[in-house]
Design a protein around this motif. Structure first.
Motif, PDB file in Angstrom:
ATOM      1  N   GLU A  15       0.829  -1.198   0.000  1.00 45.60           N
ATOM      2  CA  GLU A  15       0.000   0.000   0.000  1.00 45.60           C
ATOM      3  C   GLU A  15       0.864   1.248   0.000  1.00 45.60           C
ATOM      4  N   MET A  16       0.222   2.382  -0.200  1.00 48.53           N
ATOM      5  CA  MET A  16       0.912   3.667  -0.076  1.00 48.53           C
ATOM      6  C   MET A  16       0.079   4.559   0.811  1.00 48.53           C
ATOM      7  N   THR A  17       0.766   5.520   1.463  1.00 50.42           N
ATOM      8  CA  THR A  17       0.118   6.499   2.321  1.00 50.42           C
ATOM      9  C   THR A  17       0.628   7.878   1.922  1.00 50.42           C
ATOM     10  N   LEU A  18      -0.281   8.789   1.668  1.00 47.25           N
ATOM     11  CA  LEU A  18       0.071  10.167   1.345  1.00 47.25           C
ATOM     12  C   LEU A  18      -0.387  11.041   2.503  1.00 47.25           C
ATOM     13  N   ILE A  19       0.527  11.871   3.022  1.00 47.97           N
ATOM     14  CA  ILE A  19       0.251  12.710   4.185  1.00 47.97           C
ATOM     15  C   ILE A  19       0.516  14.176   3.833  1.00 47.97           C
ATOM     16  N   THR A  20      -0.424  15.038   4.213  1.00 48.16           N
ATOM     17  CA  THR A  20      -0.227  16.475   4.078  1.00 48.16           C
ATOM     18  C   THR A  20      -1.004  17.167   5.194  1.00 48.16           C
ATOM     19  N   CYS A  21      -0.717  18.428   5.399  1.00 49.84           N
ATOM     20  CA  CYS A  21      -1.492  19.181   6.398  1.00 49.84           C
ATOM     21  C   CYS A  21      -2.941  19.298   5.934  1.00 49.84           C
ATOM     22  N   ASP A  22      -3.864  19.347   6.887  1.00 51.49           N
ATOM     23  CA  ASP A  22      -5.284  19.432   6.525  1.00 51.49           C
ATOM     24  C   ASP A  22      -5.696  20.832   6.074  1.00 51.49           C
ATOM     25  N   LYS A  23      -4.853  21.831   6.369  1.00 51.86           N
ATOM     26  CA  LYS A  23      -5.113  23.210   5.944  1.00 51.86           C
ATOM     27  C   LYS A  23      -3.786  23.834   5.526  1.00 51.86           C
ATOM     28  N   ALA A  24      -3.870  24.954   4.811  1.00 49.59           N
ATOM     29  CA  ALA A  24      -2.665  25.635   4.334  1.00 49.59           C
ATOM     30  C   ALA A  24      -2.118  26.624   5.360  1.00 49.59           C
ATOM     31  N   VAL A  25      -2.260  26.291   6.640  1.00 45.69           N
ATOM     32  CA  VAL A  25      -1.720  27.101   7.732  1.00 45.69           C
ATOM     33  C   VAL A  25      -1.091  26.145   8.737  1.00 45.69           C
ATOM     34  N   ARG A  26      -0.362  26.687   9.689  1.00 48.09           N
ATOM     35  CA  ARG A  26       0.218  25.823  10.728  1.00 48.09           C
ATOM     36  C   ARG A  26      -0.928  25.118  11.449  1.00 48.09           C
TER      37      ARG A  26
END
Length: 148
Positions: free
Chosen positions: A119-130
């Motif tokens: 499998e693969m997991t892609l992670i990013t912040c949920d918003k474009a702020v801290r």
């Protein structure tokens, strides 16, 4: 411009590029760089564990969510279950089908741990702020194509 800066940086950092991720459904096409560093995150998707191998176990990638939603991993917010994700090491293409999309805490590291499943997991912040929230997208390997 921002893109010129990225291109100039990539020209210098090509040794760090180990592949490419393409998600046509949300218009993402980025280099994959070895190691999650601040510098690498400005250029593309980054590997999250030193031992990960494409097509084997869990392949986690991190990416920035910028104020301009179209940049880097910002478009991931629009991905849907069933969409396909292609990663390549330029020898083989690994095609994954998205199986889940969820919001998690930045402290939840279970998502990037090794698994028996391919499998693969892609992670990013949920918003474009801290933010302490993360968007985690999971997919299962459905096809491998060898470049000729």
């Amino acid at each position: 411009s921002f893109m010129e800066t990225v291109k100039a940086g990539l020209d210098r950092e090509m040794k760090a590029v180990i592949g490419r991720i393409t998600i046509s459904s949300v218009n993402i096409k980025l280099p994959i760089l070895k190691g999650t560093t601040n510098q690498n995150l400005l250029y593309g998707a980054t590997t999250m564990r030193p031992d990960q191998k494409m097509g084997e176990g869990n392949y986690p990638l991190a990416g920035h969510h910028m104020k301009r939603e179209s940049l880097l991993f910002g478009p991931l917010i629009n991905i849907e279950k069933g969409d396909t994700v292609k990663i390549t090491d330029f020898k083989k293409d690994y095609i994954y089908a998205v199986t889940s999309k969820q919001f998690i805490s930045e402290m939840d590291t279970d998502m990037i741990q090794e698994t028996k499943e391919k499998e693969m997991t892609l992670i990013t912040c949920d918003k474009a702020v801290r933010t302490e929230g993360r968007l985690a997208v999971k997919g299962k390997l459905i096809h491998v194509a060898v470049h000729r």
